[in-house]
Scaffold this motif. Structure first.
Motif, PDB file in Angstrom:
ATOM      1  N   SER A   3       0.803  -1.228   0.000  1.00  0.00           N
ATOM      2  CA  SER A   3       0.000   0.000   0.000  1.00  0.00           C
ATOM      3  C   SER A   3       0.833   1.273   0.000  1.00  0.00           C
ATOM      4  O   SER A   3       0.378   2.312   0.455  1.00  0.00           O
ATOM      5  N   ARG A   4       2.038   1.226  -0.507  1.00  0.00           N
ATOM      6  CA  ARG A   4       2.909   2.412  -0.565  1.00  0.00           C
ATOM      7  C   ARG A   4       2.802   3.073  -1.928  1.00  0.00           C
ATOM      8  O   ARG A   4       2.482   2.439  -2.911  1.00  0.00           O
ATOM      9  N   SER A   5       3.122   4.340  -1.948  1.00  0.00           N
ATOM     10  CA  SER A   5       3.248   5.027  -3.225  1.00  0.00           C
ATOM     11  C   SER A   5       4.694   4.904  -3.683  1.00  0.00           C
ATOM     12  O   SER A   5       5.601   5.395  -3.025  1.00  0.00           O
ATOM     13  N   LEU A   6       4.883   4.201  -4.774  1.00  0.00           N
ATOM     14  CA  LEU A   6       6.195   4.069  -5.389  1.00  0.00           C
ATOM     15  C   LEU A   6       6.201   4.812  -6.715  1.00  0.00           C
ATOM     16  O   LEU A   6       6.972   4.506  -7.618  1.00  0.00           O
ATOM     17  N   SER A   7       5.352   5.819  -6.804  1.00  0.00           N
ATOM     18  CA  SER A   7       5.226   6.621  -8.007  1.00  0.00           C
ATOM     19  C   SER A   7       6.566   7.274  -8.342  1.00  0.00           C
ATOM     20  O   SER A   7       7.175   7.922  -7.501  1.00  0.00           O
ATOM     21  N   GLY A   8       7.022   7.033  -9.564  1.00  0.00           N
ATOM     22  CA  GLY A   8       8.270   7.610 -10.030  1.00  0.00           C
ATOM     23  C   GLY A   8       9.526   6.941  -9.502  1.00  0.00           C
ATOM     24  O   GLY A   8      10.631   7.406  -9.757  1.00  0.00           O
ATOM     25  N   ALA A   9       9.382   5.825  -8.795  1.00  0.00           N
ATOM     26  CA  ALA A   9      10.547   5.142  -8.209  1.00  0.00           C
ATOM     27  C   ALA A   9      11.444   4.541  -9.290  1.00  0.00           C
ATOM     28  O   ALA A   9      10.974   4.067 -10.315  1.00  0.00           O
ATOM     29  N   ASP A  10      12.740   4.575  -9.038  1.00  0.00           N
ATOM     30  CA  ASP A  10      13.701   3.939  -9.935  1.00  0.00           C
ATOM     31  C   ASP A  10      13.917   2.509  -9.441  1.00  0.00           C
ATOM     32  O   ASP A  10      14.689   2.276  -8.518  1.00  0.00           O
ATOM     33  N   LEU A  11      13.196   1.572 -10.046  1.00  0.00           N
ATOM     34  CA  LEU A  11      13.293   0.156  -9.674  1.00  0.00           C
ATOM     35  C   LEU A  11      14.009  -0.629 -10.766  1.00  0.00           C
ATOM     36  O   LEU A  11      13.906  -1.852 -10.837  1.00  0.00           O
ATOM     37  N   ARG A  12      14.759   0.083 -11.586  1.00  0.00           N
ATOM     38  CA  ARG A  12      15.486  -0.521 -12.700  1.00  0.00           C
ATOM     39  C   ARG A  12      16.437  -1.596 -12.172  1.00  0.00           C
ATOM     40  O   ARG A  12      17.284  -1.332 -11.336  1.00  0.00           O
ATOM     41  N   GLY A  13      16.250  -2.833 -12.652  1.00  0.00           N
ATOM     42  CA  GLY A  13      17.112  -3.942 -12.271  1.00  0.00           C
ATOM     43  C   GLY A  13      16.921  -4.437 -10.847  1.00  0.00           C
ATOM     44  O   GLY A  13      17.703  -5.256 -10.375  1.00  0.00           O
ATOM     45  N   ASP A  25       0.978   2.114  -5.645  1.00  0.00           N
ATOM     46  CA  ASP A  25       0.886   2.970  -6.811  1.00  0.00           C
ATOM     47  C   ASP A  25       2.263   3.008  -7.455  1.00  0.00           C
ATOM     48  O   ASP A  25       3.205   3.547  -6.884  1.00  0.00           O
ATOM     49  N   LEU A  26       2.382   2.409  -8.629  1.00  0.00           N
ATOM     50  CA  LEU A  26       3.646   2.347  -9.350  1.00  0.00           C
ATOM     51  C   LEU A  26       3.648   3.251 -10.581  1.00  0.00           C
ATOM     52  O   LEU A  26       4.428   3.050 -11.500  1.00  0.00           O
ATOM     53  N   SER A  27       2.812   4.286 -10.575  1.00  0.00           N
ATOM     54  CA  SER A  27       2.738   5.213 -11.704  1.00  0.00           C
ATOM     55  C   SER A  27       4.098   5.848 -11.943  1.00  0.00           C
ATOM     56  O   SER A  27       4.699   6.417 -11.030  1.00  0.00           O
ATOM     57  N   GLY A  28       4.585   5.736 -13.155  1.00  0.00           N
ATOM     58  CA  GLY A  28       5.858   6.334 -13.516  1.00  0.00           C
ATOM     59  C   GLY A  28       7.082   5.610 -12.994  1.00  0.00           C
ATOM     60  O   GLY A  28       8.204   6.055 -13.207  1.00  0.00           O
ATOM     61  N   ALA A  29       6.899   4.473 -12.318  1.00  0.00           N
ATOM     62  CA  ALA A  29       8.042   3.704 -11.815  1.00  0.00           C
ATOM     63  C   ALA A  29       8.765   3.039 -12.981  1.00  0.00           C
ATOM     64  O   ALA A  29       8.135   2.517 -13.898  1.00  0.00           O
ATOM     65  N   ASP A  30      10.088   3.062 -12.948  1.00  0.00           N
ATOM     66  CA  ASP A  30      10.923   2.460 -13.986  1.00  0.00           C
ATOM     67  C   ASP A  30      11.186   1.008 -13.606  1.00  0.00           C
ATOM     68  O   ASP A  30      11.871   0.736 -12.622  1.00  0.00           O
ATOM     69  N   LEU A  31      10.629   0.082 -14.366  1.00  0.00           N
ATOM     70  CA  LEU A  31      10.755  -1.347 -14.071  1.00  0.00           C
ATOM     71  C   LEU A  31      11.648  -2.075 -15.072  1.00  0.00           C
ATOM     72  O   LEU A  31      11.612  -3.306 -15.141  1.00  0.00           O
ATOM     73  N   LEU A  32      12.486  -1.343 -15.798  1.00  0.00           N
ATOM     74  CA  LEU A  32      13.365  -1.967 -16.775  1.00  0.00           C
ATOM     75  C   LEU A  32      14.257  -3.007 -16.099  1.00  0.00           C
ATOM     76  O   LEU A  32      15.026  -2.689 -15.197  1.00  0.00           O
ATOM     77  N   GLY A  33      14.095  -4.265 -16.491  1.00  0.00           N
ATOM     78  CA  GLY A  33      14.926  -5.340 -15.957  1.00  0.00           C
ATOM     79  C   GLY A  33      14.619  -5.747 -14.534  1.00  0.00           C
ATOM     80  O   GLY A  33      15.334  -6.572 -13.964  1.00  0.00           O
ATOM     81  N   ALA A  34      13.564  -5.215 -13.931  1.00  0.00           N
ATOM     82  CA  ALA A  34      13.205  -5.603 -12.562  1.00  0.00           C
ATOM     83  C   ALA A  34      12.716  -7.049 -12.549  1.00  0.00           C
ATOM     84  O   ALA A  34      12.007  -7.485 -13.458  1.00  0.00           O
ATOM     85  N   ASP A  35      13.132  -7.787 -11.534  1.00  0.00           N
ATOM     86  CA  ASP A  35      12.735  -9.197 -11.393  1.00  0.00           C
ATOM     87  C   ASP A  35      11.482  -9.260 -10.525  1.00  0.00           C
ATOM     88  O   ASP A  35      11.543  -9.049  -9.321  1.00  0.00           O
ATOM     89  N   LEU A  36      10.351  -9.542 -11.153  1.00  0.00           N
ATOM     90  CA  LEU A  36       9.060  -9.576 -10.462  1.00  0.00           C
ATOM     91  C   LEU A  36       8.568 -10.996 -10.202  1.00  0.00           C
ATOM     92  O   LEU A  36       7.384 -11.193  -9.920  1.00  0.00           O
ATOM     93  N   ARG A  37       9.465 -11.974 -10.246  1.00  0.00           N
ATOM     94  CA  ARG A  37       9.022 -13.352 -10.001  1.00  0.00           C
ATOM     95  C   ARG A  37       8.324 -13.459  -8.653  1.00  0.00           C
ATOM     96  O   ARG A  37       8.868 -13.090  -7.618  1.00  0.00           O
TER      97      ARG A  37
END
Length: 82
Positions: A3-13, A25-37
């Motif tokens: 339930s956190r706002s991670l809007s705009g977070a850099d989660l790259r890799g 809320d992941l609006s605008g979060a960068d998920l390039l290469g993030a491991d979501l398994r």
């Protein structure tokens, strides 16, 4: 992180294996290469994330309340009703 706002977070890799991202809320979060398994995405807003792939979604857990970008589809293993 539930339930956190991670809007705009850099989660790259980022290693988000089995992370609890329910209702985030992941609006605008960068998920390039993030491991979501096995990441828990139930109720999360992914509708405006950056660099999300269908393969990342397929590896995660979500539900009918997970908001996705319009060009993505819910994986078949996600519950359709909850």
């Amino acid at each position: 992180m539930r339930s956190r706002s991670l809007s705009g977070a850099d989660l790259r890799g980022a290693y988000l294996i089995a992370a609890d991202l329910r209702d985030c809320d992941l609006s605008g979060a960068d998920l390039l290469g993030a491991d979501l398994r096995d990441a828990r995405l139930e109720g999360a807003d992914l509708s405006k994330t950056l660099y999300l792939t269908q393969a990342q979604l397929n590896a995660a857990q979500g539900d009918a309340h997970t908001r996705l970008p319009s060009d993505f589809s819910s994986p078949t293993h996600w519950p359709k009703n909850s």
